[in-house]
Design a protein around this motif. Structure first.
Motif, PDB file in Angstrom:
ATOM      1  N   PRO A 125      49.638  39.550  24.264  1.00 18.12           N
ATOM      2  CA  PRO A 125      49.114  39.128  25.564  1.00 18.12           C
ATOM      3  C   PRO A 125      48.073  40.119  26.072  1.00 18.12           C
ATOM      4  CG  PRO A 125      51.512  39.010  25.519  1.00 18.12           C
ATOM      5  CD  PRO A 125      51.099  39.731  24.280  1.00 18.12           C
ATOM      6  N   ALA A 126      47.114  39.629  26.832  1.00 20.04           N
ATOM      7  CA  ALA A 126      46.060  40.478  27.382  1.00 20.04           C
ATOM      8  C   ALA A 126      45.805  40.077  28.831  1.00 20.04           C
ATOM      9  CB  ALA A 126      44.780  40.354  26.562  1.00 20.04           C
ATOM     10  N   TYR A 127      45.366  41.049  29.620  1.00 18.49           N
ATOM     11  CA  TYR A 127      45.142  40.802  31.046  1.00 18.49           C
ATOM     12  C   TYR A 127      43.770  41.325  31.471  1.00 18.49           C
ATOM     13  CZ  TYR A 127      50.134  39.781  31.377  1.00 18.49           C
ATOM     14  OH  TYR A 127      51.374  39.240  31.206  1.00 18.49           O
ATOM     15  N   LEU A 128      43.238  40.689  32.500  1.00 22.85           N
ATOM     16  CA  LEU A 128      42.005  41.120  33.142  1.00 22.85           C
ATOM     17  C   LEU A 128      42.225  41.007  34.647  1.00 22.85           C
ATOM     18  CD1 LEU A 128      38.959  41.887  32.971  1.00 22.85           C
ATOM     19  CD2 LEU A 128      38.472  39.414  33.049  1.00 22.85           C
ATOM     20  N   VAL A 129      41.901  42.059  35.390  1.00 22.45           N
ATOM     21  CA  VAL A 129      42.062  42.022  36.853  1.00 22.45           C
ATOM     22  C   VAL A 129      40.732  42.344  37.519  1.00 22.45           C
ATOM     23  CG1 VAL A 129      44.488  42.696  36.684  1.00 22.45           C
ATOM     24  CG2 VAL A 129      42.750  44.447  37.043  1.00 22.45           C
ATOM     25  N   ASP A 130      40.515  41.696  38.662  1.00 24.07           N
ATOM     26  CA  ASP A 130      39.294  41.955  39.437  1.00 24.07           C
ATOM     27  C   ASP A 130      39.569  41.567  40.880  1.00 24.07           C
ATOM     28  OD1 ASP A 130      36.770  42.726  40.040  1.00 24.07           O
ATOM     29  OD2 ASP A 130      35.749  41.090  38.991  1.00 24.07           O
ATOM     30  N   THR A 184      42.718  42.840  47.233  1.00 22.96           N
ATOM     31  CA  THR A 184      43.487  41.812  46.529  1.00 22.96           C
ATOM     32  C   THR A 184      42.882  41.614  45.142  1.00 22.96           C
ATOM     33  OG1 THR A 184      44.053  40.677  48.596  1.00 22.96           O
ATOM     34  CG2 THR A 184      44.272  39.431  46.538  1.00 22.96           C
ATOM     35  N   TYR A 185      43.733  41.709  44.138  1.00 22.78           N
ATOM     36  CA  TYR A 185      43.274  41.584  42.756  1.00 22.78           C
ATOM     37  C   TYR A 185      43.804  40.281  42.169  1.00 22.78           C
ATOM     38  CZ  TYR A 185      41.746  46.466  42.709  1.00 22.78           C
ATOM     39  OH  TYR A 185      41.090  47.650  42.958  1.00 22.78           O
ATOM     40  N   LEU A 186      42.894  39.554  41.547  1.00 21.83           N
ATOM     41  CA  LEU A 186      43.264  38.345  40.825  1.00 21.83           C
ATOM     42  C   LEU A 186      43.539  38.725  39.366  1.00 21.83           C
ATOM     43  CD1 LEU A 186      43.525  35.231  40.986  1.00 21.83           C
ATOM     44  CD2 LEU A 186      41.134  35.115  40.243  1.00 21.83           C
ATOM     45  N   VAL A 187      44.680  38.301  38.857  1.00 18.84           N
ATOM     46  CA  VAL A 187      45.095  38.653  37.497  1.00 18.84           C
ATOM     47  C   VAL A 187      44.896  37.448  36.588  1.00 18.84           C
ATOM     48  CG1 VAL A 187      46.980  39.459  36.026  1.00 18.84           C
ATOM     49  CG2 VAL A 187      46.788  40.290  38.394  1.00 18.84           C
TER      50      VAL A 187
END
Length: 213
Positions: A125-130, A184-187
């Motif tokens: 699994p991989a994640y990106l947050v911004d 606030t970070y969207l994952v």
């Protein structure tokens, strides 16, 4: 290989005949004088063929010797990969198809007097947050409400030190939105694939025994 050894022996005999002065057909046909004889060596080891002593392996109950590979039997390149993965916090990526053939089906390795478990994965699994603006009805989880492992994973993704869970973070998931430091970070989640897969090597731990109630 036995025919090759026989040919080599015949060649040595023929050369020895030539070195005695003349060809083999010119040798004297008289009765040869008996040469000195050597008595066979006494003791139980006389005539015994030397064999390699196998490396002793102490295996836990439930594991068969055929499931275990000695580290000393790995090719030099595979041995380096194995050493790099021992106790590493990150997945160690394989670099060739040959390594896949070695580690793809490798369950356990015996090295330095102990047993090591090898895990092979093709993707994780991989994640990106911004940072992002979300609606008022969006469920936002405060950073302080995350578990210790979730905070650790969120921090590595947020700082760019890693995008996927390490081998010891399997099963750790992040919520869709996280509130951190008044932002606030969207994952976003996905999958990271390795060209030839990756491995993790950890000390062997017996599986807990399940008792029926």
């Amino acid at each position: 290989m036995r025919p090759v050894h026989a040919l080599a022996l015949c060649t040595v005999v023929a050369l020895a005949g030539c070195g005695a002065g003349g060809s083999a057909t010119e040798a004297t046909t008289g009765t040869p004088s008996p040469g000195p004889t050597t008595a066979p060596a006494a003791g139980p080891t006389a005539g015994a063929t030397a064999t390699a002593t196998p490396t002793p392996v102490d295996l836990p109950d439930g594991l068969d010797r055929d499931e275990v590979t000695l580290a000393s039997s790995l090719a030099p390149g595979d041995r380096e990969t194995f050493e790099a993965a021992r106790g590493a916090d990150e997945w160690v990526e394989l670099e060739s198809e040959g390594a896949v053939e070695t580690f793809g089906d490798l369950g356990y390795v015996y090295a330095d007097g102990r047993l090591w478990a090898v895990r092979y994965v093709y993707g994780t699994p991989a994640y990106l947050v911004d940072t992002a603006n979300v609606s008022d009805d969006e469920r936002v989880v405060a950073y302080g409400d995350l578990s210790t492992e979730q905070r650790r994973l969120f921090d590595r993704v947020r700082t760019g030190s890693g995008c996927c869970p390490g081998p010891d973070q399997e099963g750790v998931e992040l919520p869709d939105t996280v509130r951190y430091d008044n932002e606030t970070y969207l994952v976003e989640s996905g999958t990271r694939s390795f060209a030839h897969g990756a491995i993790d090597v950890d000390p062997y731990e017996p599986r807990p025994t399940v008792t029926e109630e």
